[in-house]
Motif scaffolding. Sequence first.
Motif, PDB file in Angstrom:
ATOM      1  N   THR A 207      -3.717  12.559  -3.951  1.00 15.05           N
ATOM      2  CA  THR A 207      -3.452  11.947  -2.642  1.00 15.05           C
ATOM      3  C   THR A 207      -2.666  10.653  -2.795  1.00 15.05           C
ATOM      4  O   THR A 207      -1.735  10.372  -2.021  1.00 15.05           O
ATOM      5  N   MET A 208      -3.019   9.855  -3.805  1.00 13.44           N
ATOM      6  CA  MET A 208      -2.291   8.607  -4.046  1.00 13.44           C
ATOM      7  C   MET A 208      -0.844   8.883  -4.446  1.00 13.44           C
ATOM      8  O   MET A 208       0.088   8.251  -3.935  1.00 13.44           O
ATOM      9  N   LEU A 209      -0.645   9.828  -5.353  1.00 12.07           N
ATOM     10  CA  LEU A 209       0.709  10.121  -5.828  1.00 12.07           C
ATOM     11  C   LEU A 209       1.599  10.670  -4.726  1.00 12.07           C
ATOM     12  O   LEU A 209       2.819  10.491  -4.748  1.00 12.07           O
ATOM     13  N   GLU A 210       0.995  11.336  -3.755  1.00  9.99           N
ATOM     14  CA  GLU A 210       1.762  11.908  -2.641  1.00  9.99           C
ATOM     15  C   GLU A 210       2.013  10.900  -1.525  1.00  9.99           C
ATOM     16  O   GLU A 210       2.638  11.238  -0.518  1.00  9.99           O
ATOM     17  N   GLY A 211       1.500   9.682  -1.706  1.00 11.96           N
ATOM     18  CA  GLY A 211       1.721   8.651  -0.699  1.00 11.96           C
ATOM     19  C   GLY A 211       0.911   8.833   0.562  1.00 11.96           C
ATOM     20  O   GLY A 211       1.244   8.248   1.607  1.00 11.96           O
ATOM     21  N   ARG A 212      -0.152   9.615   0.494  1.00 11.02           N
ATOM     22  CA  ARG A 212      -0.961   9.878   1.688  1.00 11.02           C
ATOM     23  C   ARG A 212      -2.066   8.858   1.889  1.00 11.02           C
ATOM     24  O   ARG A 212      -2.824   8.945   2.855  1.00 11.02           O
ATOM     25  N   LEU A 213      -2.172   7.885   0.982  1.00  7.89           N
ATOM     26  CA  LEU A 213      -3.057   6.740   1.174  1.00  7.89           C
ATOM     27  C   LEU A 213      -2.163   5.513   1.310  1.00  7.89           C
ATOM     28  O   LEU A 213      -1.735   4.928   0.310  1.00  7.89           O
ATOM     29  N   TRP A 214      -1.848   5.116   2.520  1.00  6.35           N
ATOM     30  CA  TRP A 214      -0.930   3.988   2.717  1.00  6.35           C
ATOM     31  C   TRP A 214      -1.585   2.661   2.363  1.00  6.35           C
ATOM     32  O   TRP A 214      -0.907   1.654   2.136  1.00  6.35           O
ATOM     33  N   ALA A 215      -2.912   2.680   2.273  1.00  5.64           N
ATOM     34  CA  ALA A 215      -3.676   1.518   1.813  1.00  5.64           C
ATOM     35  C   ALA A 215      -5.026   2.041   1.339  1.00  5.64           C
ATOM     36  O   ALA A 215      -5.450   3.148   1.701  1.00  5.64           O
ATOM     37  N   VAL A 216      -5.710   1.249   0.509  1.00  9.87           N
ATOM     38  CA  VAL A 216      -6.969   1.717  -0.086  1.00  9.87           C
ATOM     39  C   VAL A 216      -8.135   0.846   0.369  1.00  9.87           C
ATOM     40  O   VAL A 216      -7.975  -0.362   0.568  1.00  9.87           O
ATOM     41  N   PRO A 217      -9.311   1.458   0.555  1.00 10.23           N
ATOM     42  CA  PRO A 217     -10.489   0.670   0.928  1.00 10.23           C
ATOM     43  C   PRO A 217     -11.024  -0.130  -0.259  1.00 10.23           C
ATOM     44  O   PRO A 217     -10.692   0.142  -1.412  1.00 10.23           O
ATOM     45  N   ARG A 218     -11.856  -1.115   0.041  1.00 11.33           N
ATOM     46  CA  ARG A 218     -12.446  -1.945  -1.003  1.00 11.33           C
ATOM     47  C   ARG A 218     -13.682  -1.237  -1.572  1.00 11.33           C
ATOM     48  O   ARG A 218     -14.824  -1.586  -1.291  1.00 11.33           O
ATOM     49  N   LEU A 219     -13.415  -0.224  -2.377  1.00  6.23           N
ATOM     50  CA  LEU A 219     -14.460   0.507  -3.065  1.00  6.23           C
ATOM     51  C   LEU A 219     -14.256   0.376  -4.563  1.00  6.23           C
ATOM     52  O   LEU A 219     -13.121   0.306  -5.041  1.00  6.23           O
ATOM     53  N   MET A 220     -15.353   0.361  -5.311  1.00  5.52           N
ATOM     54  CA  MET A 220     -15.295   0.301  -6.766  1.00  5.52           C
ATOM     55  C   MET A 220     -16.042   1.485  -7.345  1.00  5.52           C
ATOM     56  O   MET A 220     -17.099   1.881  -6.829  1.00  5.52           O
ATOM     57  N   PHE A 221     -15.505   2.062  -8.388  1.00  2.00           N
ATOM     58  CA  PHE A 221     -16.259   3.072  -9.123  1.00  2.00           C
ATOM     59  C   PHE A 221     -15.758   3.156 -10.553  1.00  2.00           C
ATOM     60  O   PHE A 221     -14.700   2.631 -10.903  1.00  2.00           O
ATOM     61  N   GLY A 222     -16.555   3.819 -11.356  1.00  2.00           N
ATOM     62  CA  GLY A 222     -16.233   3.951 -12.765  1.00  2.00           C
ATOM     63  C   GLY A 222     -15.261   5.087 -13.014  1.00  2.00           C
ATOM     64  O   GLY A 222     -15.128   6.009 -12.205  1.00  2.00           O
ATOM     65  N   VAL A 223     -14.594   5.018 -14.143  1.00  2.00           N
ATOM     66  CA  VAL A 223     -13.624   6.025 -14.557  1.00  2.00           C
ATOM     67  C   VAL A 223     -13.954   6.442 -15.985  1.00  2.00           C
ATOM     68  O   VAL A 223     -14.149   5.596 -16.862  1.00  2.00           O
ATOM     69  N   MET A 257     -10.363   0.311  -6.193  1.00  2.00           N
ATOM     70  CA  MET A 257      -9.336   1.320  -5.930  1.00  2.00           C
ATOM     71  C   MET A 257      -7.931   0.728  -6.039  1.00  2.00           C
ATOM     72  O   MET A 257      -6.988   1.407  -6.442  1.00  2.00           O
ATOM     73  N   GLN A 258      -7.794  -0.537  -5.696  1.00  2.00           N
ATOM     74  CA  GLN A 258      -6.494  -1.188  -5.865  1.00  2.00           C
ATOM     75  C   GLN A 258      -6.080  -1.210  -7.333  1.00  2.00           C
ATOM     76  O   GLN A 258      -4.917  -0.977  -7.676  1.00  2.00           O
ATOM     77  N   ALA A 259      -7.049  -1.471  -8.239  1.00  2.00           N
ATOM     78  CA  ALA A 259      -6.748  -1.486  -9.673  1.00  2.00           C
ATOM     79  C   ALA A 259      -6.425  -0.088 -10.183  1.00  2.00           C
ATOM     80  O   ALA A 259      -5.585   0.079 -11.073  1.00  2.00           O
ATOM     81  N   ILE A 260      -7.073   0.915  -9.623  1.00  2.00           N
ATOM     82  CA  ILE A 260      -6.759   2.297  -9.994  1.00  2.00           C
ATOM     83  C   ILE A 260      -5.319   2.629  -9.598  1.00  2.00           C
ATOM     84  O   ILE A 260      -4.559   3.217 -10.373  1.00  2.00           O
ATOM     85  N   ALA A 261      -4.958   2.241  -8.382  1.00  2.00           N
ATOM     86  CA  ALA A 261      -3.585   2.476  -7.916  1.00  2.00           C
ATOM     87  C   ALA A 261      -2.587   1.763  -8.825  1.00  2.00           C
ATOM     88  O   ALA A 261      -1.543   2.327  -9.190  1.00  2.00           O
ATOM     89  N   GLN A 262      -2.900   0.533  -9.223  1.00  2.00           N
ATOM     90  CA  GLN A 262      -1.986  -0.219 -10.076  1.00  2.00           C
ATOM     91  C   GLN A 262      -1.862   0.416 -11.456  1.00  2.00           C
ATOM     92  O   GLN A 262      -0.775   0.440 -12.048  1.00  2.00           O
ATOM     93  N   ALA A 263      -2.975   0.940 -11.983  1.00  2.00           N
ATOM     94  CA  ALA A 263      -2.934   1.602 -13.290  1.00  2.00           C
ATOM     95  C   ALA A 263      -2.022   2.828 -13.254  1.00  2.00           C
ATOM     96  O   ALA A 263      -1.291   3.109 -14.215  1.00  2.00           O
ATOM     97  N   VAL A 275       2.601   5.518  -4.647  1.00  2.00           N
ATOM     98  CA  VAL A 275       1.232   4.993  -4.710  1.00  2.00           C
ATOM     99  C   VAL A 275       1.199   3.600  -4.094  1.00  2.00           C
ATOM    100  O   VAL A 275       2.006   2.731  -4.442  1.00  2.00           O
ATOM    101  N   SER A 276       0.263   3.382  -3.180  1.00  2.00           N
ATOM    102  CA  SER A 276       0.149   2.094  -2.497  1.00  2.00           C
ATOM    103  C   SER A 276      -0.961   1.256  -3.118  1.00  2.00           C
ATOM    104  O   SER A 276      -2.041   1.767  -3.417  1.00  2.00           O
ATOM    105  N   THR A 277      -0.691  -0.046  -3.289  1.00  2.00           N
ATOM    106  CA  THR A 277      -1.719  -0.974  -3.767  1.00  2.00           C
ATOM    107  C   THR A 277      -2.199  -1.889  -2.636  1.00  2.00           C
ATOM    108  O   THR A 277      -2.949  -2.833  -2.890  1.00  2.00           O
ATOM    109  N   ARG A 278      -1.781  -1.604  -1.400  1.00  2.00           N
ATOM    110  CA  ARG A 278      -2.280  -2.394  -0.271  1.00  2.00           C
ATOM    111  C   ARG A 278      -3.770  -2.128  -0.070  1.00  2.00           C
ATOM    112  O   ARG A 278      -4.244  -1.019  -0.328  1.00  2.00           O
TER     113      ARG A 278
END
Length: 347
Positions: A207-223, A257-263, A275-278
């Motif tokens: 979804t991120m790569l397709e640009g379908r998330l124009w901004a990301v919520p303030r959620l954190m999770f492990g990878v 999620m912003q850090a995931i987008a940036q990675a 990919v949006s980092t907003r």
Amino acid sequence: MTRDLVLVTGGSGFVAGHCILALLQAGYDVRTTLRSPQREAALRNALRAAGEEADGRLQVAAADLMGDEGWDGATAGCAYVLHVASPLAAAAPKDESELIRPACEGTLRVLRASRRAGVRRVVLTSSFAAIGYGRVVKRPYDERDWTDLSARGLAAYPKSKTLAERAAWDFVDGEGQGLELAVVNPVGIFGPLLGPDLSASILLVKTMLEGRLWAVPRLMFGVVDVRDVADLHLRAMTDPAAAGERFLATGGDFMAMQAIAQALKDGLGARAAAVSTRVLPDWLVRLAARFSATARQAATPELGRVKNATSAKAQAMLGWQPRPAAEALVATGESLLRLGLVSPPKP
């Protein structure tokens, strides 16, 4: 020397496929369960594409978590069982029992059949969802922690994983008759795909790569990388110290999620241009949740929470060494792009 036979449940799944691959590469014979025999060809093709010819060393059995038929045959002659299969809906189910019943009843079916077959040890794939939800701790979550089932707003998936794992420990303690149990509790699982079936975590990257998330919520999770999750299953399967233990699997500190987008942008360059980092403000997510099912999934008690977890136990006790989280994320994007599963962003 006769090779040990290992059963992996739910062979068409993301984690199960990598467990099968790792077992074959380690020299084991493998049997796996599929609900539909039509999926066998796709599994064998995926393993072949990953460089593993499974002919003669991979058996397939038909079995369903919601029925007794097939489980005695699936476990017969197995030294170990990796119980990986578990329901995971892309969207929240209308009835939480759609997730909870298969998770709990299926786990007990596999354990009972394993006991009857004389299996040495079962490794259960649980989740961080059974550890870190419904209660706040001021340190990184670890294997001592359990999700609080009485917490308000707790989603069906954490409930299903918590109840299934609790049921497994209760069964082994009360009726196991010497059957050993070890549990792996991964955070969000990313990494290279073996085929086109997409888990919820992989769908997020798509979804991120397709640009379908124009901004990301303030959620954190492990990878954590799926290859490392498979490796931890094999270590928990054979290490004497792992019996009776649970192991949290994370590839490092939790990421926003912003850090995931940036990675993804850092690792994929121009291929991640969409990919949006907003960052979406919390109030806007909660407002959108009144009208959007997708927003409601984000507007949980986890919104805006800072949290973390540690895999120090698995590293110290089993010598497990996970890849960095960013490497797992980039590997996810690389495989999605290689398989042609990313649609071009809409203009």
